[in-house]
Design a protein around this motif. Structure first.
Motif, PDB file in Angstrom:
ATOM      1  N   THR A 275       0.805  -1.237   0.000  1.00 30.90           N
ATOM      2  CA  THR A 275       0.000   0.000   0.000  1.00 30.90           C
ATOM      3  C   THR A 275       0.832   1.278   0.000  1.00 30.90           C
ATOM      4  O   THR A 275       0.268   2.368  -0.130  1.00 30.90           O
ATOM      5  N   TYR A 276       2.153   1.179   0.143  1.00 27.04           N
ATOM      6  CA  TYR A 276       2.963   2.384   0.330  1.00 27.04           C
ATOM      7  C   TYR A 276       2.789   3.396  -0.797  1.00 27.04           C
ATOM      8  O   TYR A 276       2.717   4.598  -0.569  1.00 27.04           O
ATOM      9  N   ILE A 278       0.224   3.621  -3.006  1.00 22.19           N
ATOM     10  CA  ILE A 278      -1.133   3.636  -3.543  1.00 22.19           C
ATOM     11  C   ILE A 278      -1.600   5.052  -3.898  1.00 22.19           C
ATOM     12  O   ILE A 278      -2.263   5.263  -4.916  1.00 22.19           O
ATOM     13  N   PHE A 405      -1.942  -4.080  -6.017  1.00 24.35           N
ATOM     14  CA  PHE A 405      -3.195  -3.499  -5.533  1.00 24.35           C
ATOM     15  C   PHE A 405      -3.380  -2.052  -5.997  1.00 24.35           C
ATOM     16  O   PHE A 405      -4.461  -1.690  -6.485  1.00 24.35           O
ATOM     17  N   PRO A 406      -2.349  -1.176  -5.884  1.00 24.55           N
ATOM     18  CA  PRO A 406      -2.525   0.199  -6.373  1.00 24.55           C
ATOM     19  C   PRO A 406      -2.885   0.281  -7.854  1.00 24.55           C
ATOM     20  O   PRO A 406      -3.740   1.078  -8.244  1.00 24.55           O
ATOM     21  N   VAL A 436      -1.307   4.478   5.364  1.00 26.37           N
ATOM     22  CA  VAL A 436       0.090   4.062   5.200  1.00 26.37           C
ATOM     23  C   VAL A 436       0.961   4.651   6.310  1.00 26.37           C
ATOM     24  O   VAL A 436       1.870   3.991   6.827  1.00 26.37           O
TER      25      VAL A 436
END
Length: 449
Positions: A275-276, A278, A405-406, A436
């Protein structure tokens, strides 16, 4: 004066030969991405393709998110003739670079208005070949130097990467504008631009030939591990036992090693990695269509976003490398993530104000410096997580997870903008980056304990 001298000494590491090599590999790695991402979005928008379809096209770079699937092959399989000539890493580099060149030539000779399917196929080949090149370059970087060089090598890689993005962004737009007669869309102009981009991949190919193969193989370790693993399958036929042993070494061990080393925090680490980025990835899909819809010309976009913006990213990457040599990785990770959230919110201000070159320049500066710091910190962080014995496979897993995911969420960005507008989109892209910050704080607390 002593503080200035200390900072200058910290910056001298960028002159190290291994760091310079990564600069050129960064260029080769960064060139294809925009050509199947934001620059491609401008081509498609000019050709009359809908925002919805442009959003779906952003799924093509999801190939980077799946590269962990074939990374064990890149890590362990030799290419006939090429491996004996160049070594395993450089053989895979050359093969992937040639594939990128041929696929870009294929895109240059395709027409998205007449045959969108063929266009997609060539773009996918670029994506998968470029992702393969990234697997090898990441492994090469980790294997080529000890940890004390990794932050500088990451920063040099990012510098080359961003210069390539300037070439693939502003350079491609300038070539397209130069080859066009007027402002109307012309396929031939884009074709010329992509052919030139294919030629620019020669930078990576030349670097592959002039660099040295890293001393990474640890053949005795591989043989010992293979023998030990074969004992598990000694009741099976020799060929099957050997194949299962290879699977243990190439696929099972790299993943088992990570969870064995980090234990319970491993799940939180993977969540942070996934997630960093995203916030900036989701925002980036609609950035170029936003500029055009706001009334900026291709020349203005090229000058401010693709040239000046990239220069600011280079500054951010270099600053990130120096900061990482002086402060903890978690501190710079937090700083980078926080700055990305703030700059996305400021993009919402620009969407509210309307066309304003001065404000755009300011926001682009802040956004790209933030991205440079964040990306350098992140590359350094996941490099430290990687065991050199499984460098290609583990780093590919981390960098794939970073995008998967992003990029999936970003595919719906065009639908979101058409439904709610740009202001709400930029605010939303900022807010999804806030958790995040909490993850970084939580992980630092867990690791420190």
């Amino acid at each position: 004066m002593s503080k200035l001298k200390s900072w200058l000494q910290s910056a001298e590491i960028y002159l190290e030969k291994r760091v310079v090599i990564l600069f050129f590999f960064g260029f080769s790695s960064g060139l294809p991405l925009l050509l199947i991402f934001t620059t491609l979005g401008l081509w498609l928008r000019g050709a009359g393709i809908s925002l919805e379809n442009i959003g779906y096209f952003s799924w093509i770079p999801l190939a980077y998110g799946w590269k962990w699937v074939w990374s064990p092959l890149v890590d362990r399989v030799s290419i006939p003739l090429l491996t004996n000539w160049l070594g395993r890493r450089r053989a895979w580099l050359l093969l992937s670079q040639i594939a990128v060149v041929l696929a870009l030539i294929g895109m240059a000779n395709s027409d998205p208005q007449q045959n969108l399917s063929a266009f997609v196929i060539f773009a996918l080949i670029v994506a998968y070949s470029s992702a393969t090149q990234d697997i090898v370059i990441d492994a090469f970087r980790i294997e080529s130097a000890p940890e004390k060089f990794q932050a500088a090598m990451a920063a040099a890689y990012m510098t080359g990467y961003r210069i390539a993005m300037m070439v693939a962004g502003a350079g491609a737009l300038i070539i397209t504008a130069w080859a066009s007669d007027g402002d109307a869309y012309q396929l031939s102009a884009w074709s010329i631009s992509y052919l030139v981009m294919a030629g620019c991949m020669s930078v990576g190919i030349i670097t592959t030939f002039v660099c040295h193969e890293p001393d990474y193989e640890n053949k005795q370790k591989d043989r010992d591990a293979l023998i030990a693993s074969k004992l598990k399958h000694q009741h099976l036929p020799k060929t099957i036992a050997h194949f299962l042993a290879w699977l243990d070494i190439a696929i099972v061990e790299p993943f088992a090693d990570f969870f064995n080393r980090y234990g319970k925090p491993a799940a939180v680490i993977l969540l942070l990695i996934g997630t960093y980025r995203i916030s900036d990835i989701v925002m980036g899909v609609m950035a170029n269509p936003f500029y055009l819809d706001m009334g900026y010309t291709l020349g203005e976009v090229a000058a401010i976003s693709k040239v000046f913006g990239v220069i600011m990213t280079l500054l951010g990457a270099a600053l990130g490398g120096v900061l990482l040599s002086r402060y903890s990785t978690y501190s710079i990770l937090f700083l980078g993530a926080c700055l990305v959230v703030i700059t996305n919110l400021i993009f919402a201000v620009l969407a509210f104000v309307g066309k304003d070159l001065a404000l755009l320049t300011l926001i682009i500066s802040m956004d790209n410096i933030s991205a440079g710091i964040a990306t350098t910190a992140f590359i350094t962080y996941i490099s430290k997580l990687t065991n050199i014995e499984f460098s290609a496979t583990q780093y590919a897993l981390f960098s794939s997870l970073m995008l998967l995911f992003p990029k999936f969420i970003a595919g719906f960005s065009g639908v979101y903008v058409e439904s709610f507008g740009y202001i709400e989109f930029f605010v939303g892209s900022a807010l999804i980056g806030v958790p995040v910050l909490g993850l970084i704080i939580l992980l630092k607390k867990i690791i420190d304990e």
